[in-house]
Enzyme design. Sequence first.
Site, PDB file in Angstrom:
ATOM      1  CD  GLU A 114      33.232  62.567  63.987  1.00 17.26           C
ATOM      2  OE1 GLU A 114      34.093  62.714  63.107  1.00 17.26           O
ATOM      3  OE2 GLU A 114      33.047  63.382  64.899  1.00 17.26           O
ATOM      4  CD  GLU A 134      38.320  61.698  65.434  1.00 17.14           C
ATOM      5  OE1 GLU A 134      38.421  60.754  66.246  1.00 17.14           O
ATOM      6  OE2 GLU A 134      37.402  61.772  64.599  1.00 17.14           O
TER       7      GLU A 134
END
Length: 257
Positions: A114, A134
């Site tokens: 990210e 995740e």
Amino acid sequence: MPDSILLLEKDAAIATITFNNPKALNALTLEIFEGLETLFDDLESDTEVRVIILTGAGDKAFVAGGDISHLASLDADGARQFALLAQRVIDRIETFPKPVIAAINGYCLGGGNELAMGCDLRIAADSAKFGQPEVKLGIIPGFSGTQRLSRLIGKGRAKEMIFTGEMIDADQACRIGLVNRVVAKDCLMEEAKSLAMKMCDKSASAISLSKDAIDNGLEMDFARAARYEADLFALSFTTADCKEGISAFLEKRPAKF
Ligand code: CAA
């Protein structure tokens, strides 16, 4: 935060920030984001610096994500605060008035991916691995990854990466547009600096306005974005760099920005 977790090195007009906690694969904590924000504040006013490179220490990881030991201590409110801080700092990088290059030397996972996606360009070592793992932890990407990944590689591919949590290699990351290019691991920093050098002798104001037009324009409909570009094009004509660049061309000499 000990200063040494983020290293800053300046080489002429190029500043390199290194995430320096290789034992934890350079995982990101709240303190690292705060330190990064301060470094970017300093680099904005440093007129010598024209391009920033982000990389990771050690030979295994760029950044293997948010620090899972830190995530373990968070309740929902703490998680929101962590996400909002990280998003703010990554937005700062994305809107930073100078180009930022991620030199991805290894694992680039979760919050690390990210963060890399907030940079303008991504160069990967051939050994690098990318993923949004995740879902394996029962959580979702929280540092704007659901949004930047979909915009960068398309909704279908982003969903595949996020829903499976599987890693992809550097060549595949390049094929789908997640990184700009892949280079031999030993040449990564040399290539990143050589790319940075190609920007250092160009007009900093023109690069900054181009970045603004691309990033902000992409969030608008085409007609509005084109008008926005025309406004920034006009603004570029008010700069000393415009005078210098055009005069230099007409006088058949190299421009000095
Ligand atoms: N946070 C904290 N510590 C981490 C970490 C992370 N994200 N990733 C690795 N580490 C630590 C390991 O715990 C280990 O520490 P110890 O030596 O003290 O046990 C050390 O780094 C080395 O890691 P491994 O022994 O696991 O190395 P490996 O080569 O066997 O595996 C790996 C490498 C596949 C990257 C594996 O470490 C891994 O799966 N890491 C977690 C990746 C991950 O899930 N990232 C997403 C985190 S969540 C997130 O980013 C979301 C968000 O914040 C918004």
